[in-house]
Write an enzyme that holds these catalytic residues in place. Structure first.
Site, PDB file in Angstrom:
ATOM      1  N   GLU A 245      -4.260  52.854  -2.419  1.00  9.42           N
ATOM      2  CA  GLU A 245      -5.927  53.213  -2.674  1.00  9.42           C
ATOM      3  C   GLU A 245      -6.575  51.936  -2.687  1.00  9.42           C
ATOM      4  O   GLU A 245      -6.014  50.988  -3.356  1.00  9.42           O
ATOM      5  CB  GLU A 245      -6.164  54.035  -3.940  1.00  9.42           C
ATOM      6  CG  GLU A 245      -5.364  55.561  -3.628  1.00  9.42           C
ATOM      7  CD  GLU A 245      -5.767  56.212  -4.858  1.00  9.42           C
ATOM      8  OE1 GLU A 245      -5.163  57.379  -5.183  1.00  9.42           O
ATOM      9  OE2 GLU A 245      -6.639  55.807  -5.789  1.00  9.42           O
TER      10      GLU A 245
ATOM     11  N   ASN B 183     -10.098  59.201 -17.771  1.00  8.66           N
ATOM     12  CA  ASN B 183     -10.570  59.873 -16.758  1.00  8.66           C
ATOM     13  C   ASN B 183      -9.479  60.714 -16.272  1.00  8.66           C
ATOM     14  O   ASN B 183      -8.452  60.650 -15.959  1.00  8.66           O
ATOM     15  CB  ASN B 183     -10.596  58.842 -15.470  1.00  8.66           C
ATOM     16  CG  ASN B 183     -11.286  59.137 -14.191  1.00  8.66           C
ATOM     17  OD1 ASN B 183     -11.712  60.513 -14.258  1.00  8.66           O
ATOM     18  ND2 ASN B 183     -11.495  58.217 -13.233  1.00  8.66           N
TER      19      ASN B 183
ATOM     20  N   LEU C  12      -4.446  46.897 -23.012  1.00  8.58           N
ATOM     21  CA  LEU C  12      -3.747  46.872 -24.531  1.00  8.58           C
ATOM     22  C   LEU C  12      -3.717  48.634 -24.812  1.00  8.58           C
ATOM     23  O   LEU C  12      -2.419  49.110 -25.223  1.00  8.58           O
ATOM     24  CB  LEU C  12      -4.605  46.181 -25.606  1.00  8.58           C
ATOM     25  CG  LEU C  12      -3.657  45.725 -26.508  1.00  8.58           C
ATOM     26  CD1 LEU C  12      -2.442  44.885 -26.372  1.00  8.58           C
ATOM     27  CD2 LEU C  12      -4.629  45.020 -27.677  1.00  8.58           C
ATOM     28  N   HIS C  13      -4.841  49.178 -25.170  1.00  5.63           N
ATOM     29  CA  HIS C  13      -4.704  50.722 -25.237  1.00  5.63           C
ATOM     30  C   HIS C  13      -4.408  50.978 -26.462  1.00  5.63           C
ATOM     31  O   HIS C  13      -4.327  52.261 -26.812  1.00  5.63           O
ATOM     32  CB  HIS C  13      -3.994  51.392 -24.296  1.00  5.63           C
ATOM     33  CG  HIS C  13      -3.991  50.945 -22.807  1.00  5.63           C
ATOM     34  ND1 HIS C  13      -5.411  50.697 -22.209  1.00  5.63           N
ATOM     35  CD2 HIS C  13      -3.271  50.730 -21.823  1.00  5.63           C
ATOM     36  CE1 HIS C  13      -5.324  50.430 -20.941  1.00  5.63           C
ATOM     37  NE2 HIS C  13      -4.084  50.478 -20.458  1.00  5.63           N
TER      38      HIS C  13
ATOM     39  N   SER D 146      -5.423  42.206 -13.543  1.00  7.56           N
ATOM     40  CA  SER D 146      -5.277  43.380 -14.533  1.00  7.56           C
ATOM     41  C   SER D 146      -3.812  43.451 -14.715  1.00  7.56           C
ATOM     42  O   SER D 146      -3.374  43.955 -14.018  1.00  7.56           O
ATOM     43  CB  SER D 146      -6.068  44.679 -14.542  1.00  7.56           C
ATOM     44  OG  SER D 146      -5.657  45.614 -15.636  1.00  7.56           O
TER      45      SER D 146
ATOM     46  N   GLY E 281      -0.376  50.092  -9.329  1.00  7.09           N
ATOM     47  CA  GLY E 281       0.730  49.153  -9.399  1.00  7.09           C
ATOM     48  C   GLY E 281       0.412  48.258 -10.517  1.00  7.09           C
ATOM     49  O   GLY E 281      -0.651  47.862 -10.802  1.00  7.09           O
ATOM     50  N   GLU E 282       1.548  47.275 -10.782  1.00  7.14           N
ATOM     51  CA  GLU E 282       1.366  46.465 -11.835  1.00  7.14           C
ATOM     52  C   GLU E 282       1.575  45.091 -11.065  1.00  7.14           C
ATOM     53  O   GLU E 282       2.675  44.618 -10.807  1.00  7.14           O
ATOM     54  CB  GLU E 282       2.396  46.614 -12.870  1.00  7.14           C
ATOM     55  CG  GLU E 282       2.705  45.235 -13.890  1.00  7.14           C
ATOM     56  CD  GLU E 282       1.349  44.785 -14.379  1.00  7.14           C
ATOM     57  OE1 GLU E 282       0.570  45.507 -14.847  1.00  7.14           O
ATOM     58  OE2 GLU E 282       1.209  43.825 -14.280  1.00  7.14           O
TER      59      GLU E 282
ATOM     60  N   CYS F  41      -1.830  57.609 -16.788  1.00  5.09           N
ATOM     61  CA  CYS F  41      -2.140  56.993 -15.587  1.00  5.09           C
ATOM     62  C   CYS F  41      -1.558  57.893 -14.308  1.00  5.09           C
ATOM     63  O   CYS F  41      -0.263  58.083 -14.346  1.00  5.09           O
ATOM     64  CB  CYS F  41      -1.731  55.560 -15.443  1.00  5.09           C
ATOM     65  SG  CYS F  41      -1.924  54.915 -13.761  1.00  5.09           S
TER      66      CYS F  41
HETATM   67  N1  SAH Z   1      -1.221  47.692 -13.843  1.00  6.89           N
HETATM   68  C1  SAH Z   1      -2.238  47.203 -14.229  1.00  6.89           C
HETATM   69  C2  SAH Z   1      -3.494  47.352 -13.169  1.00  6.89           C
HETATM   70  C3  SAH Z   1      -3.712  48.492 -12.732  1.00  6.89           C
HETATM   71  S1  SAH Z   1      -4.400  49.990 -13.928  1.00  6.89           S
HETATM   72  C4  SAH Z   1      -2.829  47.709 -15.630  1.00  6.89           C
HETATM   73  O1  SAH Z   1      -2.449  48.695 -16.153  1.00  6.89           O
HETATM   74  O2  SAH Z   1      -3.572  46.927 -16.183  1.00  6.89           O
HETATM   75  C5  SAH Z   1      -5.843  49.370 -14.075  1.00  6.89           C
HETATM   76  C6  SAH Z   1      -6.746  49.962 -15.331  1.00  6.89           C
HETATM   77  O3  SAH Z   1      -6.947  51.241 -15.313  1.00  6.89           O
HETATM   78  C7  SAH Z   1      -5.800  49.878 -16.508  1.00  6.89           C
HETATM   79  O4  SAH Z   1      -6.538  49.223 -17.445  1.00  6.89           O
HETATM   80  C8  SAH Z   1      -5.571  51.394 -16.756  1.00  6.89           C
HETATM   81  O5  SAH Z   1      -5.168  51.439 -18.414  1.00  6.89           O
HETATM   82  C9  SAH Z   1      -6.521  51.946 -16.276  1.00  6.89           C
HETATM   83  N2  SAH Z   1      -6.310  53.334 -16.302  1.00  6.89           N
HETATM   84  C10 SAH Z   1      -5.199  53.866 -15.602  1.00  6.89           C
HETATM   85  N3  SAH Z   1      -5.282  55.452 -15.591  1.00  6.89           N
HETATM   86  C11 SAH Z   1      -6.481  55.728 -16.309  1.00  6.89           C
HETATM   87  C12 SAH Z   1      -7.344  56.963 -16.538  1.00  6.89           C
HETATM   88  N4  SAH Z   1      -6.615  58.077 -16.160  1.00  6.89           N
HETATM   89  N5  SAH Z   1      -8.440  56.956 -17.047  1.00  6.89           N
HETATM   90  C13 SAH Z   1      -8.931  55.877 -17.490  1.00  6.89           C
HETATM   91  N6  SAH Z   1      -8.479  54.628 -17.085  1.00  6.89           N
HETATM   92  C14 SAH Z   1      -7.121  54.569 -16.469  1.00  6.89           C
HETATM   93 FE1  SF4 Z   2      -0.915  52.749 -14.127  1.00  9.88          FE
HETATM   94 FE2  SF4 Z   2      -1.244  50.104 -14.734  1.00  9.88          FE
HETATM   95 FE3  SF4 Z   2       0.472  51.378 -16.186  1.00  9.88          FE
HETATM   96 FE4  SF4 Z   2       1.176  51.019 -13.616  1.00  9.88          FE
HETATM   97  S1  SF4 Z   2       0.914  49.520 -15.598  1.00  9.88           S
HETATM   98  S2  SF4 Z   2       1.154  52.807 -14.890  1.00  9.88           S
HETATM   99  S3  SF4 Z   2      -0.588  51.068 -12.814  1.00  9.88           S
HETATM  100  S4  SF4 Z   2      -1.942  51.663 -16.041  1.00  9.88           S
END
Ligand code: SAH
Ligand code: SF4
Length: 368
Positions: A92, A293, A218-219, A194, A162-163, A119
């Site tokens: 996507e 989300n 960070l979360h 990110s 992806g990461e 995620c």
């Molecule tokens: N892998 C990388 C980049 C992709 S994710 C990373 O994790 O930073 C990009 C952002 O979307 C991240 O901050 C992730 O935590 C956020 N994200 C993933 N799933 C989500 C969800 N269900 N609701 C809100 N944010 C989400």
């Molecule tokens: Fe999702 Fe980013 Fe975690 Fe991978 S690293 S699972 S893309 S939030």
């Protein structure tokens, strides 16, 4: 030999390829400009090249392998595309229209090996890395669509599936190609990567000598809670992540963003905000709060709107710069990996589903 993706090559590699065809260096520059500046989609369009060379290039190379599988828009003009790749994989990318900005959010992997519990991408497992060309092609797709209405891509965020730092080489190559002033010429300060906190790659990124923006997901303010959300947290504790951020700020002078997905009742309490503030205090950083989300199968709830505001106020009171990400594309499920999951749950919606009606270029005023 099957044709190779020319977007996978750096400028120097294109020079090398053309030299092997007996061509002088200026031909490489012409090809580069056609691809990255004029956004050409086939070699025959490269009218300042001799026809036999165009034919030769067309046999040896492809310009893009991405095919639009599904395209969806919401009323704000957020546009999400699911691309099919030649091996049957799909990824996507999203175009976000805001006043004066056209931001493309791109993917770097098919699925993700990190497996964050909130995620959608993390829950689908890992299929493969995208190549540099497959990563950049997502941006070029939207650049072409915007050009048709007199606009251009102003920002790129690597926040899709992806990461990126588990696919470091190809991600960096794609970004350097997009940044190259001979071609696409998107400033490094307009590009944000990110990461979930892959510390060795963050340290390496700091040493690239570029002005890219870094965002770190960070979360949670402590490792115990973080491990419940981010399986990789075991490998690189928060302390190491913060040191790597310090190294990034020192090397680049750039402000770093911390992303924090707010999960209702899990990490959204005031004590979490206070702990986060004491972790970050005194640093050139900024916090971006992202209300969760929801998507089918994800075992969390969005936070209360009131709680989001309290969390924000608490960070502010402790001197931390903070913004709340507006939930764009919730209706079309523009969250990470969500369109793909939904499409694969309802395969009868395919192929070529198109749900974009309005022309969203009315807000051109003030567009750079
Ligand atoms: N892998 C990388 C980049 C992709 S994710 C990373 O994790 O930073 C990009 C952002 O979307 C991240 O901050 C992730 O935590 C956020 N994200 C993933 N799933 C989500 C969800 N269900 N609701 C809100 N944010 C989400
Ligand atoms: Fe999702 Fe980013 Fe975690 Fe991978 S690293 S699972 S893309 S939030």
């Amino acid at each position: 030999m099957s044709p190779r993706l020319i977007l996978d090559f750096s400028f120097d590699e294109v020079v090398q390829e053309l030299r092997e065809l007996g061509q002088p260096n200026y031909r490489a520059r012409q090809v580069w400009e056609w691809i990255w500046r004029h956004l050409a989609q086939d070699f025959f369009a490269m009218t300042n090249l001799p026809l036999p060379l165009r034919e030769e290039l067309g046999q040896r190379f492809l310009i893009s392998t991405l095919e639009v599988l599904v395209r969806e828009c919401d009323e704000e003009g957020t546009e999400k595309v699911l691309f099919a790749l030649p091996d049957g994989a799909s990824v996507e990318a999203v175009l976000i229209r805001e006043e004066g900005r056209r931001t493309v959010c791109i993917s770097t992997q098919v699925g993700c090996p990190v497996g964050c519990t909130f995620c959608a991408t993390g829950q689908m497992g890992f299929v493969r890395n995208l190549s540099a060309g497959e990563i950049a092609a997502q941006v070029l797709h939207f650049a072409r669509a915007l050009r048709d209405v007199g606009e251009h891509v102003t920002h790129v965020v690597v926040m899709g599936m992806g990461e990126p730092f588990l696919n470091y080489e190809d991600t960096l190559k794609a970004l350097l190609n997009l940044n190259d002033p001979r071609g696409f010429n998107l400033g490094a300060r307009r590009i944000t990567v990110s990461t979930i906190g892959v510390v060795p790659a963050m340290l390496r990124f700091a040493q690239e000598g570029r002005q890219f923006n870094l965002a770190v997901s960070l979360h949670a303010p402590d490792d115990r809670l973080r491990k419940k959300l981010v399986p990789l947290a075991d490998r690189w504790p928060i302390k190491q992540i913060i040191s790597a951020v310090d190294a990034y700020i020192l090397a680049t002078g750039r402000r770093v963003t911390f992303e924090y997905v707010l999960l209702g009742g899990v990490n959204d309490q005031l004590r979490h905000a206070r702990a986060l503030a004491s972790l970050l205090r005194g640093r050139l950083v900024h916090v971006n709060l992202i209300p969760f989300n929801p998507a089918p199968g994800l075992p969390f709830q969005p936070p209360d709107a009131g709680q989001v505001e309290l969390f924000r106020q608490e960070l502010l009171a402790h001197g931390i710069d903070v913004t709340v990400r507006r939930s764009r594309g919730v209706k079309i499920q523009a969250g990470c990996g969500q369109l793909r999951s939904r499409v694969f749950q309802a395969r009868n919606a395919l192929p070529g589903l198109e749900v974009c009606e309005k022309n969203h270029s009315q807000d051109k005023q003030g567009f750079p």
